[in-house]
Design a protein around this motif. Structure first.
Motif, PDB file in Angstrom:
ATOM      1  N   ALA A 123       0.832  -1.208   0.000  1.00 23.22           N
ATOM      2  CA  ALA A 123       0.000   0.000   0.000  1.00 23.22           C
ATOM      3  C   ALA A 123       0.865   1.256   0.000  1.00 23.22           C
ATOM      4  N   LEU A 124       1.943   1.241   0.745  1.00 19.97           N
ATOM      5  CA  LEU A 124       2.847   2.394   0.773  1.00 19.97           C
ATOM      6  C   LEU A 124       3.520   2.579  -0.583  1.00 19.97           C
ATOM      7  N   ALA A 125       3.986   1.481  -1.169  1.00 17.72           N
ATOM      8  CA  ALA A 125       4.627   1.556  -2.486  1.00 17.72           C
ATOM      9  C   ALA A 125       3.637   2.047  -3.540  1.00 17.72           C
ATOM     10  N   ASP A 126       2.401   1.546  -3.486  1.00 16.28           N
ATOM     11  CA  ASP A 126       1.378   1.974  -4.444  1.00 16.28           C
ATOM     12  C   ASP A 126       1.082   3.466  -4.318  1.00 16.28           C
ATOM     13  N   ALA A 127       1.267   4.017  -3.126  1.00 11.56           N
ATOM     14  CA  ALA A 127       1.029   5.445  -2.890  1.00 11.56           C
ATOM     15  C   ALA A 127       2.261   6.288  -3.229  1.00 11.56           C
ATOM     16  N   GLY A 128       3.320   5.639  -3.715  1.00 11.49           N
ATOM     17  CA  GLY A 128       4.530   6.374  -4.084  1.00 11.49           C
ATOM     18  C   GLY A 128       5.406   6.734  -2.890  1.00 11.49           C
ATOM     19  N   LEU A 129       5.219   6.014  -1.790  1.00 13.29           N
ATOM     20  CA  LEU A 129       5.987   6.296  -0.584  1.00 13.29           C
ATOM     21  C   LEU A 129       7.090   5.254  -0.411  1.00 13.29           C
ATOM     22  N   LEU A 130       8.131   5.650   0.255  1.00 13.28           N
ATOM     23  CA  LEU A 130       9.243   4.760   0.572  1.00 13.28           C
ATOM     24  C   LEU A 130       9.229   4.519   2.071  1.00 13.28           C
ATOM     25  N   LEU A 131       9.895   3.451   2.490  1.00 15.68           N
ATOM     26  CA  LEU A 131      10.001   3.234   3.931  1.00 15.68           C
ATOM     27  C   LEU A 131      11.384   2.774   4.292  1.00 15.68           C
ATOM     28  N   ARG A 132      11.728   3.083   5.513  1.00 10.00           N
ATOM     29  CA  ARG A 132      12.984   2.608   6.094  1.00 10.00           C
ATOM     30  C   ARG A 132      12.626   1.841   7.343  1.00 10.00           C
ATOM     31  N   SER A 133      13.350   0.756   7.533  1.00 10.32           N
ATOM     32  CA  SER A 133      13.107  -0.102   8.671  1.00 10.32           C
ATOM     33  C   SER A 133      14.450  -0.618   9.166  1.00 10.32           C
ATOM     34  N   ARG A 134      14.414  -1.342  10.229  1.00  4.36           N
ATOM     35  CA  ARG A 134      15.654  -1.926  10.740  1.00  4.36           C
ATOM     36  C   ARG A 134      16.140  -3.021   9.797  1.00  4.36           C
TER      37      ARG A 134
ATOM     38  N   GLU B  60       6.659  -6.881  19.537  1.00  3.41           N
ATOM     39  CA  GLU B  60       5.242  -6.656  19.846  1.00  3.41           C
ATOM     40  C   GLU B  60       4.553  -5.884  18.721  1.00  3.41           C
ATOM     41  N   ASN B  61       5.326  -5.134  17.967  1.00  2.00           N
ATOM     42  CA  ASN B  61       4.808  -4.333  16.859  1.00  2.00           C
ATOM     43  C   ASN B  61       5.927  -4.148  15.845  1.00  2.00           C
ATOM     44  N   ALA B  62       5.622  -3.449  14.792  1.00  9.52           N
ATOM     45  CA  ALA B  62       6.629  -3.111  13.780  1.00  9.52           C
ATOM     46  C   ALA B  62       6.523  -1.615  13.524  1.00  9.52           C
ATOM     47  N   ASP B  63       7.660  -0.954  13.391  1.00 10.34           N
ATOM     48  CA  ASP B  63       7.603   0.476  13.087  1.00 10.34           C
ATOM     49  C   ASP B  63       8.574   0.822  11.965  1.00 10.34           C
ATOM     50  N   PHE B  64       8.191   1.852  11.217  1.00 13.62           N
ATOM     51  CA  PHE B  64       8.913   2.250  10.018  1.00 13.62           C
ATOM     52  C   PHE B  64       8.940   3.758   9.917  1.00 13.62           C
ATOM     53  N   LEU B  65       9.911   4.264   9.186  1.00 12.75           N
ATOM     54  CA  LEU B  65       9.867   5.642   8.726  1.00 12.75           C
ATOM     55  C   LEU B  65       9.285   5.594   7.324  1.00 12.75           C
ATOM     56  N   VAL B  66       8.249   6.358   7.094  1.00  9.02           N
ATOM     57  CA  VAL B  66       7.592   6.411   5.793  1.00  9.02           C
ATOM     58  C   VAL B  66       7.802   7.811   5.251  1.00  9.02           C
ATOM     59  N   TYR B  67       8.240   7.887   3.995  1.00 11.24           N
ATOM     60  CA  TYR B  67       8.572   9.211   3.458  1.00 11.24           C
ATOM     61  C   TYR B  67       8.382   9.285   1.955  1.00 11.24           C
ATOM     62  N   ARG B  68       8.372  10.515   1.497  1.00  8.41           N
ATOM     63  CA  ARG B  68       8.301  10.827   0.071  1.00  8.41           C
ATOM     64  C   ARG B  68       9.585  11.574  -0.278  1.00  8.41           C
ATOM     65  N   VAL B  69      10.172  11.229  -1.408  1.00 11.67           N
ATOM     66  CA  VAL B  69      11.397  11.890  -1.858  1.00 11.67           C
ATOM     67  C   VAL B  69      11.045  13.268  -2.377  1.00 11.67           C
ATOM     68  N   ALA B  70      11.859  14.218  -2.025  1.00 12.97           N
ATOM     69  CA  ALA B  70      11.634  15.603  -2.481  1.00 12.97           C
ATOM     70  C   ALA B  70      11.720  15.671  -3.996  1.00 12.97           C
ATOM     71  N   ALA B  71      10.809  16.399  -4.602  1.00  7.38           N
ATOM     72  CA  ALA B  71      10.833  16.610  -6.050  1.00  7.38           C
ATOM     73  C   ALA B  71      12.029  17.504  -6.390  1.00  7.38           C
ATOM     74  N   PRO B  72      12.683  17.254  -7.512  1.00  6.62           N
ATOM     75  CA  PRO B  72      13.806  18.113  -7.887  1.00  6.62           C
ATOM     76  C   PRO B  72      13.325  19.546  -8.148  1.00  6.62           C
ATOM     77  N   THR B  73      14.130  20.481  -7.726  1.00  7.37           N
ATOM     78  CA  THR B  73      13.823  21.888  -7.987  1.00  7.37           C
ATOM     79  C   THR B  73      14.445  22.284  -9.313  1.00  7.37           C
ATOM     80  N   PRO B  74      13.950  23.332  -9.952  1.00  4.07           N
ATOM     81  CA  PRO B  74      14.542  23.749 -11.242  1.00  4.07           C
ATOM     82  C   PRO B  74      16.041  24.012 -11.125  1.00  4.07           C
ATOM     83  N   ASP B  75      16.502  24.480  -9.979  1.00  6.60           N
ATOM     84  CA  ASP B  75      17.935  24.766  -9.809  1.00  6.60           C
ATOM     85  C   ASP B  75      18.775  23.490  -9.722  1.00  6.60           C
ATOM     86  N   SER B  76      18.158  22.360  -9.322  1.00  2.78           N
ATOM     87  CA  SER B  76      18.934  21.141  -9.134  1.00  2.78           C
ATOM     88  C   SER B  76      19.019  20.291 -10.399  1.00  2.78           C
ATOM     89  N   GLU B  77      18.366  20.696 -11.459  1.00  3.05           N
ATOM     90  CA  GLU B  77      18.389  19.907 -12.689  1.00  3.05           C
ATOM     91  C   GLU B  77      19.614  20.192 -13.530  1.00  3.05           C
TER      92      GLU B  77
END
Length: 85
Positions: A47-58, A68-85
Motif C-alpha cells: 500500500a505504501l509503495a502503491d502510494a509512491g511512498l518509501l520506507l525505512r526499517s531496521r 510486539e509491533n513493527a515500526d517504520f519511517l515512511v517518506y516521500r522523496v523531495a521533487a527536484p527543484t529547477p535549480d537542481s536539474e
C-alpha cells in the motif's frame, strides 16, 4: 531519523490484531500469528509503495517471536527543484 532525501516523513507503527497478540500471562503466541504478521506487513508495504511512498526499517525482519509491533519511517522523496536539474 529523517532520511536526507525525504521531503516529508512520519513514523508508522503497526500492531497485530488482538487475536494475534502474545498472551501476557503465558507469553505464548496464538496459532497463526506468524502468518498474520507476514500477510499484514506485506499488504502495508504494498500500500505504501502503491502510494509512491518509501520506507525505512531496521535491518532484520520484524517477527512476532521477538517483537510486539513493527515500526517504520515512511517518506516521500523531495521533487527536484529547477535549480537542481
Amino acid at each position: 531519523m529523517w532520511p536526507p532525501e525525504a521531503d516529508r516523513c512520519t513514523q508508522v507503527i503497526w500492531w497485530p490484531a488482538a487475536d494475534f497478540v502474545r498472551d501476557p500471562v503465558t507469553g505464548l503466541l496464538p496459532a497463526g500469528a506468524e502468518g498474520h504478521w507476514r500477510e499484514c506487513l506485506a499488504r502495508l508495504h504494498q500500500a505504501l509503495a502503491d502510494a509512491g511512498l518509501l520506507l525505512r526499517s531496521r535491518a532484520h525482519p520484524w517477527h512476532p517471536d521477538t517483537d510486539e509491533n513493527a515500526d517504520f519511517l515512511v517518506y516521500r522523496v523531495a521533487a527536484p527543484t529547477p535549480d537542481s536539474e
